[in-house]
Structure formats: C-alpha cells, structure tokens
Design an enzyme around this catalytic site. Structure first.
Site, short mmCIF file in Angstrom:
data_model
loop_
_atom_site.label_atom_id
_atom_site.label_comp_id
_atom_site.label_asym_id
_atom_site.label_seq_id
_atom_site.Cartn_x
_atom_site.Cartn_y
_atom_site.Cartn_z
N HIS A 74 15.05 12.88 14.53
CA HIS A 74 14.26 14.01 14.98
C HIS A 74 13.18 13.61 16.25
O HIS A 74 12.82 12.49 16.26
CB HIS A 74 13.43 14.12 13.80
CG HIS A 74 14.15 14.81 12.53
ND1 HIS A 74 13.55 14.69 11.28
CD2 HIS A 74 15.26 15.10 12.37
CE1 HIS A 74 14.31 15.47 10.36
NE2 HIS A 74 15.44 15.48 11.16
N TYR A 203 4.91 18.14 6.98
CA TYR A 203 3.71 17.75 6.26
C TYR A 203 2.63 18.76 6.33
O TYR A 203 2.24 19.35 7.18
CB TYR A 203 2.75 16.46 6.83
CG TYR A 203 3.88 15.27 6.98
CD1 TYR A 203 4.83 14.98 7.73
CD2 TYR A 203 3.49 14.35 6.20
CE1 TYR A 203 5.62 13.80 7.87
CE2 TYR A 203 3.97 13.06 6.02
CZ TYR A 203 5.24 12.87 6.89
OH TYR A 203 5.85 11.72 6.90
N PRO A 295 2.89 6.45 0.27
CA PRO A 295 4.21 6.90 0.94
C PRO A 295 3.94 7.74 2.14
O PRO A 295 4.69 8.05 3.21
CB PRO A 295 5.30 7.42 -0.06
CG PRO A 295 4.40 7.92 -1.16
CD PRO A 295 3.05 6.96 -1.18
N LYS A 299 5.71 4.09 5.74
CA LYS A 299 5.54 2.57 6.35
C LYS A 299 6.09 1.53 5.35
O LYS A 299 6.34 0.46 5.84
CB LYS A 299 4.23 2.51 6.64
CG LYS A 299 3.58 3.00 7.74
CD LYS A 299 4.08 2.34 9.12
CE LYS A 299 4.01 3.48 10.35
NZ LYS A 299 5.08 4.01 10.58
N TYR A 387 3.55 6.33 13.83
CA TYR A 387 4.37 7.07 13.06
C TYR A 387 5.70 6.37 13.46
O TYR A 387 6.70 5.98 12.49
CB TYR A 387 4.31 8.46 13.19
CG TYR A 387 5.22 9.40 11.96
CD1 TYR A 387 4.62 9.58 10.77
CD2 TYR A 387 6.65 9.60 12.07
CE1 TYR A 387 5.45 10.13 9.61
CE2 TYR A 387 7.46 10.02 11.06
CZ TYR A 387 6.65 10.28 10.01
OH TYR A 387 7.46 11.04 8.91
C1 LIG Z 1 9.73 5.73 -6.03
C2 LIG Z 1 9.35 5.15 -4.96
C3 LIG Z 1 9.53 6.13 -3.81
C4 LIG Z 1 9.01 5.58 -2.41
N1 LIG Z 1 9.15 6.64 -1.37
C5 LIG Z 1 9.05 6.03 -0.14
C6 LIG Z 1 8.99 6.81 1.03
O1 LIG Z 1 9.29 7.92 0.93
N2 LIG Z 1 8.76 6.16 2.39
C7 LIG Z 1 8.58 4.83 2.63
O2 LIG Z 1 8.17 4.55 3.46
N3 LIG Z 1 8.54 4.21 1.26
C8 LIG Z 1 8.82 4.62 0.23
N4 LIG Z 1 8.73 4.01 -0.86
C9 LIG Z 1 8.34 2.29 -0.76
C10 LIG Z 1 9.49 1.72 -0.32
O3 LIG Z 1 10.80 2.26 -0.97
C11 LIG Z 1 9.31 0.20 -0.33
O4 LIG Z 1 8.42 -0.28 0.46
C12 LIG Z 1 10.58 -0.78 0.00
O5 LIG Z 1 11.50 -0.51 -1.07
C13 LIG Z 1 10.16 -2.09 -0.03
O6 LIG Z 1 11.41 -2.93 -0.15
P1 LIG Z 1 11.22 -4.47 -0.75
O7 LIG Z 1 12.51 -4.93 -0.48
O8 LIG Z 1 10.19 -5.25 -0.35
O9 LIG Z 1 11.00 -3.91 -2.22
P2 LIG Z 1 11.93 -3.44 -3.32
O10 LIG Z 1 12.73 -2.24 -2.73
O11 LIG Z 1 11.25 -2.77 -4.66
O12 LIG Z 1 13.18 -4.42 -3.78
C14 LIG Z 1 12.94 -5.25 -4.59
C15 LIG Z 1 13.97 -5.91 -5.41
O13 LIG Z 1 13.82 -6.94 -6.24
C16 LIG Z 1 14.35 -6.72 -7.45
N5 LIG Z 1 13.61 -7.73 -8.27
C17 LIG Z 1 12.26 -7.21 -9.26
N6 LIG Z 1 11.95 -8.38 -9.73
C18 LIG Z 1 13.09 -9.45 -9.76
C19 LIG Z 1 13.26 -10.86 -10.29
N7 LIG Z 1 12.12 -11.13 -11.13
N8 LIG Z 1 14.16 -11.44 -9.97
C20 LIG Z 1 15.02 -11.03 -9.15
N9 LIG Z 1 14.90 -9.72 -8.46
C21 LIG Z 1 13.81 -8.88 -8.89
C22 LIG Z 1 14.22 -5.33 -7.61
O14 LIG Z 1 14.98 -5.09 -8.77
C23 LIG Z 1 14.64 -4.78 -6.30
O15 LIG Z 1 15.93 -4.41 -6.13
C24 LIG Z 1 8.75 4.40 -2.44
C25 LIG Z 1 8.60 3.53 -3.32
C26 LIG Z 1 9.12 3.83 -4.72
C27 LIG Z 1 8.79 2.79 -5.63
#
Ligand SMILES: Cc1cc2nc3c(=O)[nH]c(=O)nc-3n(C[C@H](O)[C@H](O)[C@H](O)COP(=O)(O)OP(=O)(O)OC[C@H]3O[C@@H](n4cnc5c(N)ncnc54)[C@H](O)[C@@H]3O)c2cc1C
Length: 395
Positions: A74, A203, A295, A299, A387
């Site tokens: 976009h 938005y 969200p 970011k 953004y």
């Molecule tokens: C419902 C929801 C909607 C979202 N929507 C948006 C959005 O629209 N835009 C946006 O930018 N961000 C959004 N976010 C945020 C974005 O998805 C996260 O910032 C991103 O997933 C971060 O990645 P991460 O790898 O740090 O953590 P995560 O994606 O949470 O990955 C962590 C992983 O660790 C695993 N885990 C947890 N505990 C343990 C353990 N003890 N041992 C081993 N593994 C473990 C989990 O199962 C998971 O797979 C959203 C988050 C949620 C929860």
C-alpha cells in the site's frame, strides 16, 4: 539427557524463529524450544502490517520470496473522521517506503519452512520449560519433550517467549524495572470471508469509538472496533457487529463495507509495557517478552524483528571476533527504538479511541488533531515516517 548449543531460543514466534534463521546464516547454531504445536503456531492470526525495514530484513535473509508474491503493498493509509476520508500517501512522504500487509502467521510459515529446510532444530509441543544458571557462563534450558526430561546447555539464551514470558520471570526480583500503562478499551476483532472493502487500511475515529478496516488475504478481511476490554465475545451477535461497524465507518461519499461470514471473533485488551534492561547475565529478552504495544500503530511484530536484528549482529560479532560490545549495548540499542515505538503507538491509540472519562473537550481536541494531521504536510510526514518504520540506528 544433556545436549549443547550456542544459542538456546525460547519461543517460536516471529522473534525466536527470525533470530534462529539469522544466526544460521551467520554460521551460529541454535535450538528453538516452543510449547505450542507447529499447527497452532502457524494458525494464530495476529499482526499484519510490516514496516519497510522488516520487509527488507526478511528479503535480505532469503525468506521474502512468497511475501513479495502474495503481500499487499500500500502507498499509505486512510484516516476517516466526520464522515470524510483522508489519504496519507506515505510512499510519497517518505521517499518511497511502503506499507506492506502480510499476515504474521504467513511470516511464521515462511520462517518455519526455512528453518526446517535448513535442517534447523525447532522443538514444538514441549512442556515444563525452565531456565537454569542465567547468571553463570553455562546457562541451560530444561523441559519435557514427549514425556522425557531434556536439558540443553547453551552459551547464551534468547527469551523470545511472548508477553507472559517465563524467561522474563526467571530473572531475579529487583533486576528489572517495569513501565506499564493499561488502556480503558480493547479491540473486538473479526475475520471475515469477503473481498476487501478498501485498497488500503482505514483508521476511523467516530463519536461511538474507533474502527479499523484491514486485510489479511484476497478473501479474508480483518476488521476491528473499539470495545470494553471486559466485554464478552458472546455479547456480540453478527448483526450487532455489522451495525456498529457500519455506523463507525459511515461516510458522506457512498462508500460501502463489504460483508460476509464472520469466521473468528476475539477481544484483545490494550496495554503498553516495557521492561528494562532487556538483558540479565546470559539471558537476552526480545520481542513481546520485553515490551508490548497496543496494536494501533502496528508496531509489535516490527519491534520484535528489530530486536533480533540487533541481537543476531551482536552474536555474530562475538563469535566471529570475540567482540562483546554489541552484546553489552544490546539493551540500550533496542530500547531507543522500543520507546519511539511506544510513543507512536500510544499517540495513535489516544488520538483515535474514546475513553468513557473523555469530555466534549477531549473529543473536540481529537478532531482538531486529526484535522491538523490531514492538512499539514509536516504532521503527515511525522505520521508516515513512524508508520513505515524509522531507520535502524546502526545502518
Ligand atoms: C491477539 C493479538 C493480536 C495482535 N494484533 C497485532 C496487530 O494487529 N499488529 C501488530 O503489530 N501486533 C499485533 N499483535 C502483537 C504481535 O502479534 C506481537 O508483537 C508479536 O507476535 C511478537 O512476537 P514475539 O515473537 O515476540 O512473541 P509471540 O508471537 O507471542 O511468540 C512467543 C512464542 O513463545 C511461545 N512460548 C510462550 N511461553 C513459552 C515457554 N515457556 N516455552 C517455550 N515457548 C513459549 C509461545 O507459544 C509463542 O509461540 C497482536 C498480539 C495479540 C496477542
């Protein structure tokens, strides 16, 4: 049985998988430990907007091929208020950077495939994960896999296990400072089987609250509306959702919202969290384990990717040249970007949502801000550069 690796990674979300992939490309061994199954990890619908820097990173790391084929690119976004729609042309305002819409679970699928194609070690569905000796030179991850107790000794551990992070909780009390803000609203999110209603994200700020029109695939749309974070999904019939969305997205120009079967409903609370520092001993926190954003600014995933970019480079310098400066500076380098991401996400959130305690003054101020934002090139440029993603500090 005890095993050994250079970097033990807890969590196969975007942060953990991307880190493992970047380390592999630098010739550094890792093992990823994940409590959920592969199908669960690849099937969770979350973020969808990628910054230009995240797209460039995935492309340079050789995992951008499907993204470039299937993502929506976009020029910018639409801001809608007072029944009028204003386009923010971010590509023009930032000298060519774009907004890429490619679902987080598709990024995950690409990264899992890359890891498994490279014979990478990713253990899905493990249990009872604990960390030992993070203050020592021989930290270890212990867990159960298929009922068998396992132990992996590591040079370093990366805690990439999301917002409830067991890794973070392994750090002794008193080490971390937590900065926290809980918002008095949440997002009611739906996935809809329908064609897109708009060529770019919308938005919308309305007297009844915020709404967002977003997309995940040609026939899968993601729509959100601001709700009470303590509300229950069961209180929202399909009819009530569509009525509310139509009201909040109404325009004076005849625009029509594409409707279809709702295949998922979810309520997400909204908070801003940062823990500092992002390192303790031989444990490095990355992504949501260290910081959570509301969200609205899109970011979360992008900050996770930026963290592991810094961490992968730091490990590379350490293993290649024995240079520890990157590891020493990891937390401070990441936190500079994290706080800018937090500021932007907070600003977008408070500008677009309505709190129960808001007065008519607050609403008028919000509308004045939106009016300023859509008529001042300086203001639009500030929105656009945040953004699409600020430049990486170390480029
Ligand atoms: C419902 C929801 C909607 C979202 N929507 C948006 C959005 O629209 N835009 C946006 O930018 N961000 C959004 N976010 C945020 C974005 O998805 C996260 O910032 C991103 O997933 C971060 O990645 P991460 O790898 O740090 O953590 P995560 O994606 O949470 O990955 C962590 C992983 O660790 C695993 N885990 C947890 N505990 C343990 C353990 N003890 N041992 C081993 N593994 C473990 C989990 O199962 C998971 O797979 C959203 C988050 C949620 C929860």
């Amino acid at each position: 049985m005890s095993e050994r690796t250079q970097v033990g990674i807890v969590g196969a979300g975007p942060a953990g998988l991307l880190l493992a992939h970047l380390l592999h490309r630098a010739g550094i061994e890792s093992i990823v430990i994940e409590t959920r199954t592969r199908a669960e990890v690849e099937g969770t619908i979350r973020a969808g907007v990628l910054e230009q820097g995240t797209v460039d990173m995935l492309t340079e790391a050789g995992v951008g091929e499907r993204l470039h084929r299937e993502a929506f690119f976009h020029r910018g976004v639409y801001l809608r208020f007072n029944g009028e729609t204003h386009h923010i042309d971010m590509q023009e305002l930032t000298g060519g950077k774009r907004v890429t819409v490619y679902a987080q679970h598709e990024v995950i699928k690409d990264l899992v495939k890359a890891r498994l194609d490279a014979k990478g070690d990713v253990r899905f569905g493990v249990a009872d994960v604990k960390l030992e000796g993070i203050d020592s030179s021989r930290p270890a991850i212990v867990f159960t896999q298929d009922g068998e107790a396992k132990r992996i000794e590591c040079d370093f551990i990366a805690g990439c296990d999301g917002s409830h992070s067991m890794s973070r909780h392994s750090i002794p009390p008193g080490v971390l400072t937590r900065h926290d803000r809980v918002y008095p609203f949440g997002w009611f999110g739906i996935s809809v089987e329908a064609p897109p209603s708009s060529d770019e994200l919308i938005y919308a700020s309305h007297d009844r609250g915020f709404a967002l029109v977003s997309t995940r695939a040609p026939m899968l749309q993601r729509l959100y509306l601001q709700c009470d974070p303590n509300d229950k999904v069961g209180n929202w019939s399909d009819d009530r959702i569509w009525t509310e969305l139509r009201k909040r997205l109404e325009t004076k120009d005849g625009w029509v919202l594409e409707e279809g079967p709702i295949v998922q409903k979810i309520i997400v609370g909204m908070r801003s969290v940062v823990v500092e520092p992002m390192r303790h001993g031989r444990l490095f926190l990355a992504g949501d384990a260290a910081h959570v954003v509301p969200p609205t600014g899109a970011k979360g995933l992008n900050l996770a990717a930026a963290d592991v970019r810094v961490l992968a480079r730091a490990f590379d310098a350490f293993y290649r040249r024995g240079d520890e400066a990157g590891l020493e500076g990891y937390s401070a380098t990441c936190l500079r970007r994290v706080w800018k991401g937090q500021r932007f996400s907070w600003w977008m959130t408070t500008m677009l949502h309505r709190a129960d305690t808001d007065t008519s003054f607050d609403r008028k101020r919000q509308l004045a801000e939106l009016d300023y934002l859509t008529t001042s090139r300086a203001a639009m440029t500030s929105l656009a550069e945040n953004y699409v993603g600020l430049p990486f500090d170390d480029r």
